[in-house]
Design a protein around this motif. Structure first.
Motif, PDB file in Angstrom:
ATOM      1  N   VAL A  48       0.841  -1.198   0.000  1.00 39.06           N
ATOM      2  CA  VAL A  48       0.000   0.000   0.000  1.00 39.06           C
ATOM      3  C   VAL A  48       0.877   1.249   0.000  1.00 39.06           C
ATOM      4  O   VAL A  48       1.923   1.300   0.653  1.00 39.06           O
ATOM      5  N   LEU A  49       0.446   2.260  -0.740  1.00 39.22           N
ATOM      6  CA  LEU A  49       1.081   3.565  -0.702  1.00 39.22           C
ATOM      7  C   LEU A  49       0.246   4.475   0.185  1.00 39.22           C
ATOM      8  O   LEU A  49      -0.931   4.718  -0.087  1.00 39.22           O
ATOM      9  N   LEU A  50       0.836   4.954   1.258  1.00 40.09           N
ATOM     10  CA  LEU A  50       0.170   5.924   2.124  1.00 40.09           C
ATOM     11  C   LEU A  50       0.501   7.308   1.579  1.00 40.09           C
ATOM     12  O   LEU A  50       1.574   7.855   1.827  1.00 40.09           O
ATOM     13  N   GLU A  51      -0.419   7.860   0.810  1.00 44.53           N
ATOM     14  CA  GLU A  51      -0.161   9.142   0.152  1.00 44.53           C
ATOM     15  C   GLU A  51      -0.101  10.274   1.168  1.00 44.53           C
ATOM     16  O   GLU A  51      -0.820  10.279   2.175  1.00 44.53           O
ATOM     17  N   ALA A  52       0.770  11.237   0.893  1.00 45.33           N
ATOM     18  CA  ALA A  52       0.949  12.342   1.833  1.00 45.33           C
ATOM     19  C   ALA A  52       1.541  13.548   1.124  1.00 45.33           C
ATOM     20  O   ALA A  52       2.289  13.412   0.151  1.00 45.33           O
TER      21      ALA A  52
END
Length: 257
Positions: A48-52
């Motif tokens: 998963v990419l935890l966008e920020a």
């Protein structure tokens, strides 16, 4: 002494309630880059990419992984390839005793492992001593070995030095690593080469004490660096009411190369 676990749990609960924060338990694998100098989030072990809009690395003694080349691994973790200095950990064991009375003063001894005794408001007493030499941390978070041999030495020293704690029951035995960087000062601020990546590490034994000031000051720096236009401004001068982070700038190690 502040109870670090209870304080962290209270801060997490407040962040969830007051700011709508959410907490994800996962292993960080590296930053996702949208350009050479900009990250768009954190990649974790489940893919998963935890966008920020910004990423803050507060990885304690495991921050050394962030400074490793991406092709290298250490303690089973892959390098992030960031311009960060080596971070080492000083391993301390601790024995938590339950005092029959609530003690009011912390006491420090020279010799016998340099025993330190910290009372808590509930009668618990945190006792530590016999630190190991600072070194790159090889064990994974949550897997630090607690050695009975070291805890027994701490217990023996404390009971020799304090009659009041001689028969105190043991609540827990534990161990941790205190992070530090080469010059001994914390590492707080923008990661060199990244427009929206930041680090906060290297507070040694003062992590809990310095955490609120670190968080407030770094939050101000992040908002002024990547926030909306009305808030975005020159980040070289600290805002009023926050700590001047310039002495802790991670780029001091890049400049020193």
């Amino acid at each position: 002494q502040v109870h670090s676990r209870k304080l962290c749990e209270a801060l997490m609960a407040a962040a969830t309630k007051l700011a709508g924060a959410s907490f994800v338990t996962a292993t960080a694998e590296g930053l996702s880059m949208s350009s050479e100098t900009t990250t768009n989030g954190l990649r974790v072990d489940d893919g998963v990419l935890l966008e920020a809009d910004a990423v803050i690395l507060a990885m304690g003694p495991w921050t050394h992984v962030a400074g490793l080349p991406k092709a290298k691994t250490q303690c089973g973790l892959g390098g992030f390839g960031l311009a960060l200095p080596p971070v080492v950990g000083t391993k301390y064991h601790a024995v938590l005793l339950q005092s029959p009375t609530v003690l009011s003063q912390a006491v420090f001894f020279q010799g016998r492992g340099d025993v330190e005794v910290y009372p808590r408001p509930d009668g618990e007493v945190y006792c530590t001593a016999y630190p190991e030499p600072a070194a790159i941390v090889e064990d994974l978070p949550g897997e630090t070995a607690v050695l009975d041999s070291v805890c027994d030495k701490i217990l023996g020293a404390v009971r020799d030095l304090s009659e009041g704690l001689r028969e105190a029951p043991i609540n827990a035995k534990q161990a941790c690593h205190l992070p530090s960087v080469p010059d001994g000062a914390p590492l707080i601020g923008a990661i060199p080469g990244l427009a929206n990546g930041f680090a906060a590490v290297g507070h040694g034994c003062w992590g809990i004490l310095l955490a609120p000031a670190t968080g407030k000051s770094l939050a101000d720096a992040v908002v002024r660096a990547v926030g909306p236009s009305p808030l975005k401004q020159d980040t070289t001068t600290p805002a009023e009411g926050v700590v001047d982070l310039r002495p802790f700038d991670p780029s001091r190690f890049v400049r020193g190369r």
